[in-house]
Design a protein around this motif. Sequence first.
Motif, PDB file in Angstrom:
ATOM      1  N   UNK A  53      -9.307  10.650  13.106  1.00  0.00           N
ATOM      2  CA  UNK A  53      -8.728  10.322  11.800  1.00  0.00           C
ATOM      3  C   UNK A  53      -7.207  10.298  11.897  1.00  0.00           C
ATOM      4  N   UNK A  54      -6.605   9.239  11.352  1.00  0.00           N
ATOM      5  CA  UNK A  54      -5.145   9.170  11.210  1.00  0.00           C
ATOM      6  C   UNK A  54      -4.851   8.635   9.819  1.00  0.00           C
ATOM      7  N   UNK A  55      -3.729   9.065   9.255  1.00  0.00           N
ATOM      8  CA  UNK A  55      -3.365   8.595   7.920  1.00  0.00           C
ATOM      9  C   UNK A  55      -1.865   8.345   7.844  1.00  0.00           C
ATOM     10  N   UNK A  56      -1.482   7.578   6.838  1.00  0.00           N
ATOM     11  CA  UNK A  56      -0.063   7.270   6.633  1.00  0.00           C
ATOM     12  C   UNK A  56       0.711   8.495   6.181  1.00  0.00           C
ATOM     13  N   UNK A  57       0.023   9.541   5.768  1.00  0.00           N
ATOM     14  CA  UNK A  57       0.693  10.794   5.411  1.00  0.00           C
ATOM     15  C   UNK A  57       1.077  11.603   6.644  1.00  0.00           C
ATOM     16  N   UNK A  67       0.833  -1.206   0.000  1.00  0.00           N
ATOM     17  CA  UNK A  67       0.000   0.000   0.000  1.00  0.00           C
ATOM     18  C   UNK A  67       0.868   1.257   0.000  1.00  0.00           C
ATOM     19  N   UNK A  68       0.425   2.267  -0.730  1.00  0.00           N
ATOM     20  CA  UNK A  68       1.146   3.538  -0.685  1.00  0.00           C
ATOM     21  C   UNK A  68       0.419   4.545   0.204  1.00  0.00           C
ATOM     22  N   UNK A  69      -0.837   4.235   0.570  1.00  0.00           N
ATOM     23  CA  UNK A  69      -1.602   5.122   1.449  1.00  0.00           C
ATOM     24  C   UNK A  69      -2.588   4.291   2.251  1.00  0.00           C
ATOM     25  N   UNK A  70      -2.730   4.643   3.539  1.00  0.00           N
ATOM     26  CA  UNK A  70      -3.753   4.041   4.389  1.00  0.00           C
ATOM     27  C   UNK A  70      -4.281   5.096   5.350  1.00  0.00           C
ATOM     28  N   UNK A  71      -5.539   4.940   5.754  1.00  0.00           N
ATOM     29  CA  UNK A  71      -6.093   5.829   6.781  1.00  0.00           C
ATOM     30  C   UNK A  71      -7.148   5.090   7.581  1.00  0.00           C
ATOM     31  N   UNK A  79      -1.654  14.071  -3.414  1.00  0.00           N
ATOM     32  CA  UNK A  79      -0.868  14.139  -2.184  1.00  0.00           C
ATOM     33  C   UNK A  79      -1.068  15.504  -1.546  1.00  0.00           C
ATOM     34  N   UNK A  80      -1.351  15.498  -0.253  1.00  0.00           N
ATOM     35  CA  UNK A  80      -1.597  16.736   0.477  1.00  0.00           C
ATOM     36  C   UNK A  80      -0.760  16.764   1.745  1.00  0.00           C
ATOM     37  N   UNK A  81      -0.417  17.939   2.237  1.00  0.00           N
ATOM     38  CA  UNK A  81       0.344  18.012   3.489  1.00  0.00           C
ATOM     39  C   UNK A  81      -0.500  17.478   4.643  1.00  0.00           C
ATOM     40  N   UNK A  92      -3.406   0.852  -3.113  1.00  0.00           N
ATOM     41  CA  UNK A  92      -2.190   0.205  -3.602  1.00  0.00           C
ATOM     42  C   UNK A  92      -1.964   0.624  -5.048  1.00  0.00           C
ATOM     43  N   UNK A  93      -0.712   0.566  -5.472  1.00  0.00           N
ATOM     44  CA  UNK A  93      -0.341   1.047  -6.798  1.00  0.00           C
ATOM     45  C   UNK A  93       0.405   2.349  -6.644  1.00  0.00           C
ATOM     46  N   UNK A  94      -0.143   3.415  -7.210  1.00  0.00           N
ATOM     47  CA  UNK A  94       0.469   4.740  -7.103  1.00  0.00           C
ATOM     48  C   UNK A  94      -0.639   5.767  -7.224  1.00  0.00           C
ATOM     49  N   UNK A  95      -0.370   7.010  -6.824  1.00  0.00           N
ATOM     50  CA  UNK A  95      -1.405   8.038  -6.974  1.00  0.00           C
ATOM     51  C   UNK A  95      -1.899   8.174  -8.414  1.00  0.00           C
ATOM     52  N   UNK A  96      -1.047   7.879  -9.383  1.00  0.00           N
ATOM     53  CA  UNK A  96      -1.448   7.991 -10.787  1.00  0.00           C
ATOM     54  C   UNK A  96      -2.435   6.900 -11.178  1.00  0.00           C
ATOM     55  N   UNK A  97      -2.256   5.689 -10.631  1.00  0.00           N
ATOM     56  CA  UNK A  97      -3.122   4.567 -10.961  1.00  0.00           C
ATOM     57  C   UNK A  97      -3.174   3.635  -9.753  1.00  0.00           C
ATOM     58  N   UNK A  98      -4.360   3.536  -9.150  1.00  0.00           N
ATOM     59  CA  UNK A  98      -4.470   2.644  -7.998  1.00  0.00           C
ATOM     60  C   UNK A  98      -5.754   1.829  -8.066  1.00  0.00           C
TER      61      UNK A  98
END
Length: 280
Positions: free
Chosen positions: A223-227, A58-62, A169-171, A97-103
């Motif tokens: 709320x928590x996120x991997x970012x 995974x590239x992002x989780x929340x 992607x956001x801060x 999973x994948x990338x922000x461009x294609x998931x």
Amino acid sequence: MRSRLSRSVSLLTLLFACLLPAHAPGAAEPQAPNLLLDTMQQELTRAMHDLATADPPPYFMSYSVSEHHYASISATQGALYASSQTHLRTLDVAVRVGSPALDNTHNENRASGLSAALLPVENDRDALARVLWLTTDREYKQAARTFLQVKTNSEVRTDEEDPAPDFSSEPPQTHVASPVPVAGFDRAAWEAKVRRYSSLFVKYPEVYQSVVTLTVDSATHYFVSSEGSRIESQRPQIRLILYAETRADDGMDMLRNETFDGSTIDHLPSHAVVDAKIQK
């Protein structure tokens, strides 16, 4: 007539429950400071670490949790027919999973990015962690399966009309405000008020169905996120609903409702204002 009234009351109760948000009445269970938020953060960090070697990772989780301390009081024709309090926690786990461009959420696959579950209302770290992990595991497997399909489909398709990425992607954002119970809610006193309001419809025989409902909902969002985002916020809502039905001479059913909303009990209207609305 009795079955019609019962059906109408049941439908109204369901409608009000769906429309209303949630409250933490004064009797809310005390909470350990940020135990829930801390457990969410720890499990998210562990899940990202453990799944980093998975294929695909995974590239992002929340994790998102909505907690409600909810009270509801309803009366009709001067009689109380429902009065309850509920404590509820709902969990949403997002995995990409994948990338922000294609998931895995590409095009019609948005549902693959989210799984929901009920979370224990007690502040038991082990019990909370278990549900968080089981839901994460289920959601990751769903996301991974879907991403394989997305990659296969994208390889055989021609250029798509919308080349926009699937995610941005956001801060990270941080805001932690400990929840405060809704002040001034006296359940017994409001049961008496709701009964009184509903009794005012009795003198109008052409109104064959009427319901008065008060809901008090103290909703806290975590709320928590991997970012790196970490958020705890509260949105209390109090709602008073007046509902009445009548029938026109041609047999057509007609209904009317008035709703008063506030973030605190003292924001609700006075007896005089409510009485005037009912008479109108």
